[in-house]
Design a protein around this motif. Structure first.
Motif, short mmCIF file in Angstrom:
data_model
loop_
_atom_site.label_atom_id
_atom_site.label_comp_id
_atom_site.label_asym_id
_atom_site.label_seq_id
_atom_site.Cartn_x
_atom_site.Cartn_y
_atom_site.Cartn_z
N ALA A 122 0.82 -1.28 0.01
CA ALA A 122 0.01 -0.01 -0.18
C ALA A 122 1.01 1.22 -0.15
O ALA A 122 1.68 1.26 0.66
CB ALA A 122 -0.92 -0.09 1.25
N SER A 123 0.49 2.28 -0.92
CA SER A 123 1.52 3.27 -0.98
C SER A 123 1.02 4.42 -0.06
O SER A 123 2.00 5.34 0.22
CB SER A 123 1.49 3.75 -2.69
N TYR A 124 -0.03 4.69 0.06
CA TYR A 124 -0.35 5.88 1.07
C TYR A 124 0.22 7.21 0.57
O TYR A 124 0.95 8.07 1.06
CB TYR A 124 0.18 5.66 2.50
N VAL A 125 0.14 7.52 -0.87
CA VAL A 125 0.75 8.60 -1.46
C VAL A 125 0.06 9.99 -0.64
O VAL A 125 -1.07 10.00 -0.08
CB VAL A 125 0.31 8.79 -2.96
N ASP A 126 0.79 10.90 -0.80
CA ASP A 126 0.43 12.21 0.07
C ASP A 126 -0.92 12.82 -0.24
O ASP A 126 -1.78 12.95 0.56
CB ASP A 126 1.58 13.33 -0.07
N ASN A 127 -1.07 12.97 -1.41
CA ASN A 127 -2.49 13.62 -1.80
C ASN A 127 -3.82 12.84 -1.43
O ASN A 127 -4.81 13.22 -0.87
CB ASN A 127 -2.60 13.74 -3.35
N GLU A 128 -3.58 11.35 -1.45
CA GLU A 128 -4.59 10.60 -0.82
C GLU A 128 -4.85 10.60 0.67
O GLU A 128 -5.95 10.85 1.15
CB GLU A 128 -4.48 8.97 -1.26
N VAL A 129 -3.82 10.67 1.44
CA VAL A 129 -3.72 10.87 2.42
C VAL A 129 -4.42 12.07 3.13
O VAL A 129 -5.44 12.03 4.13
CB VAL A 129 -2.67 10.63 3.24
N ALA A 130 -3.93 13.08 2.45
CA ALA A 130 -4.53 14.40 2.81
C ALA A 130 -6.05 14.43 2.50
O ALA A 130 -6.95 14.94 3.15
CB ALA A 130 -3.97 15.58 2.21
N ARG A 131 -6.76 14.07 1.42
CA ARG A 131 -8.03 13.91 1.11
C ARG A 131 -8.73 13.19 1.85
O ARG A 131 -9.68 13.80 2.50
CB ARG A 131 -8.05 13.58 -0.38
N GLU A 132 -8.33 12.17 2.43
CA GLU A 132 -9.28 10.99 3.07
C GLU A 132 -9.15 11.62 4.82
O GLU A 132 -10.16 11.64 5.29
CB GLU A 132 -8.77 9.81 3.04
N SER A 133 -7.90 12.33 5.04
CA SER A 133 -8.02 12.67 6.45
C SER A 133 -8.95 14.04 6.64
O SER A 133 -9.75 14.15 7.33
CB SER A 133 -6.62 13.22 6.70
N ALA A 134 -8.90 14.75 5.60
CA ALA A 134 -9.93 15.94 5.68
C ALA A 134 -11.50 15.65 5.59
O ALA A 134 -12.18 16.01 6.33
CB ALA A 134 -9.86 16.92 4.30
N ARG A 135 -11.72 14.38 4.90
CA ARG A 135 -13.13 13.82 5.07
C ARG A 135 -13.34 13.24 6.33
O ARG A 135 -14.41 13.38 6.67
CB ARG A 135 -13.07 12.67 3.87
N LEU A 136 -12.22 12.75 6.90
CA LEU A 136 -12.40 11.95 8.26
C LEU A 136 -12.76 13.17 9.44
O LEU A 136 -13.50 12.68 10.24
CB LEU A 136 -11.30 11.04 8.47
N VAL A 137 -12.01 14.17 9.05
CA VAL A 137 -12.10 15.31 10.14
C VAL A 137 -13.51 15.65 10.32
O VAL A 137 -14.30 16.15 11.09
CB VAL A 137 -11.31 16.36 10.12
N GLU A 138 -14.32 15.97 9.06
CA GLU A 138 -15.61 16.18 8.64
C GLU A 138 -16.60 15.37 9.56
O GLU A 138 -17.52 15.68 10.19
CB GLU A 138 -16.04 16.52 7.17
N ARG A 139 -16.48 13.95 9.08
CA ARG A 139 -17.16 13.02 9.68
C ARG A 139 -17.14 12.81 11.16
O ARG A 139 -18.19 12.63 11.94
CB ARG A 139 -16.97 11.67 9.23
N LEU A 140 -15.92 12.97 11.84
CA LEU A 140 -15.84 13.08 13.05
C LEU A 140 -16.53 14.20 13.79
O LEU A 140 -17.01 14.20 14.94
CB LEU A 140 -14.29 12.97 13.69
#
Length: 461
Positions: A141-159
């Motif tokens: 699994a690569s966890y490229v920077d932009n994917e981590v940033a995008r999913e983290s932002a979505r996660l913050v909203e859901r939390l």
């Protein structure tokens, strides 16, 4: 033309001669003999493969112990679960989705303080592809920077939304009340912690914690259990480590005590949550305790539901049930009530706890919950997904298909006296503690009159 007259359920259920008789319960079938293999591969991965060929599909559950003591572990683990399937060194997100779609497959992830879980299904003919995709995300699994940033932002909203929900607030308050700062309490990370997670931290966590040794892979479907082992071993040959997956430390034992009133100013509803230590599935008395729980609040015709829902209308939903963490077990009681009836609902909930031991379930009650327990278990095992889920849940206790196959017989053998004994011991009100989350200004005086309550810090919302 005459107009139809509306009849309620009670009228429909009656005849001129009295109530319609309830049909006799049918004879329960025993659990099917499950053709399976339960073994451990060279890399330390336990594999439980079960043949269930009612449809040409296969269900996969991979359960990886995933505990961590670092303050940012919960946040990093949540971001990892959200981004694990966004790409590898061989496939990007679109290619993963496309390959799964071609085999009629789906793959998802979830994480909690105890485990990281991969859930998947596909056509049985597509199992080699499914295993290849799973192996790919596990090893590269690569966890490229932009994917981590995008999913983290979505996660913050859901939390942010999740933490405003009363049931989430009550759950967190209960866990902190009984377990303090134990890692098990960090079910939902703080939004500010998620914002601190870096791609480097996610990659490091994957390398140190996504490990086969101590993990369990469950496969259920139209497969040859023995023959599929070779496919699994070949697909996962690069997933290896000398280290073991990290197991959650044992939970502190719950000994009962005062119930904590957690102030939530202006709330129009209260959340009642009680909890006590119970027996693990490996205990010989578990089957009797399971029946006692059903009689108390484990199904719709239970004593608790009849009392505070059907008779008094204090709540729409009341329930009791078990929670298993590692090799320990608890029994919990929950109900959401309007503020004005919260204190009476607490009183009746505690009353039913005491009554279960002092006026134990009758032979008729025990037979009713026995039939329900056996029937619901067999129903849950009827589908491949249900069976896979059950086996994955049992894995943390070291149990497997044999336990499931033998459990209906254990339930059938439980006596009325055995149910009475565990009811008296394990449902005694003094063994329970818990929280009530609600408006303290209106609740505190009433709960103080009942005794056994203390007022805590206001809930964060």
């Amino acid at each position: 033309m005459t107009s139809a007259t509306h009849r309620d359920a009670a009228e429909i259920g009656r005849t001129a001669q009295g109530p319609r008789p309830v049909p006799e319960l049918g004879e329960q079938r025993s659990a099917a003999d499950l053709s399976h293999v339960d073994t451990t591969l060279g890399n330390g991965l336990r594999v439980l493969a079960v043949r269930k060929a009612n449809v040409p599909l296969v269900e996969l559950r991979l359960r990886i112990p995933f505990a961590g003591a670092d303050p940012l572990h919960a946040a990093t683990a949540e971001v990892l679960a959200e981004t694990l399937l966004t790409g590898t060194t061989r496939r990007d997100r679109i290619e993963i989705d496309t390959e799964l779609a071609l085999i009629g497959g789906e793959l998802g992830t979830s994480v909690d303080p105890e485990r990281l879980v991969l859930n998947a299904n596909a056509l049985a003919s597509g199992l080699p592809t499914l295993l290849d995709v799973v192996a790919d995300v596990l090893t590269s699994a690569s966890y490229v920077d932009n994917e981590v940033a995008r999913e983290s932002a979505r996660l913050v909203e859901r939390l942010a939304v999740s933490r405003t929900q009363p049931r989430v607030i009550a759950r967190e308050a209960l866990l902190k009340h009984v377990y303090g700062e134990h890692p098990a309490t960090r079910e939902i990370p703080q939004a500010e912690d998620v914002a601190k997670v870096t791609p480097e931290a996610v990659r490091a966590l994957h390398a140190s914690a996504v490990l086969p040794r101590g993990s369990v892979l469950v496969l259920v479907g139209d497969i040859d259990p023995q023959g599929v082992l070779g496919e699994i071993e070949k697909a996962l040959q690069d997933w290896k480590s000398d280290d073991s997956a990290k197991v959650l430390p044992p939970l502190p034992e719950i000994t009962g005590g005062d119930v904590l009133l957690v102030p939530r100013a202006g709330a129009v509803q209260s959340q009642i949550r009680f909890i006590a230590q119970a027996l693990p599935r490996t205990d010989p008395r578990y089957a009797a305790l399971q029946l006692a729980n059903l009689a108390y609040g484990g199904y719709f015709s239970s004593r608790l539901v009849e009392n505070i829902r059907e008779d008094k209308g204090y709540t729409y939903s009341a329930h009791s049930g078990f929670e298993f963490t590692g090799k320990t077990a608890t029994v919990g009681v929950d109900a959401d009530t309007a503020n004005e009836v919260s204190a009476p609902a607490v009183l009746e909930t505690q009353y039913e706890l005491g009554r279960l031991g002092l006026v134990p379930p009758s032979e008729e009650e025990v037979e009713s919950v026995r039939q329900y327990a056996i029937g619901s278990l067999l129903t849950s095992l009827a589908s491949q997904a249900g069976l896979a889920g059950q086996l994955s849940a049992l894995a943390s206790s070291g149990l497997g298909a044999e336990w499931l196959a033998e459990h209906p017989a254990r339930l059938a053998a439980v006596t009325v006296d055995e149910v009475a004994q565990v009811a008296l011991e394990f449902f005694a009100p003094k063994r329970f503690t818990g929280v009530v989350v609600g408006d303290a200004e209106s609740l505190a005086p009433k709960l103080a009159a009942l005794g056994g309550f203390t007022v805590g810090e206001p809930a964060e919302s």
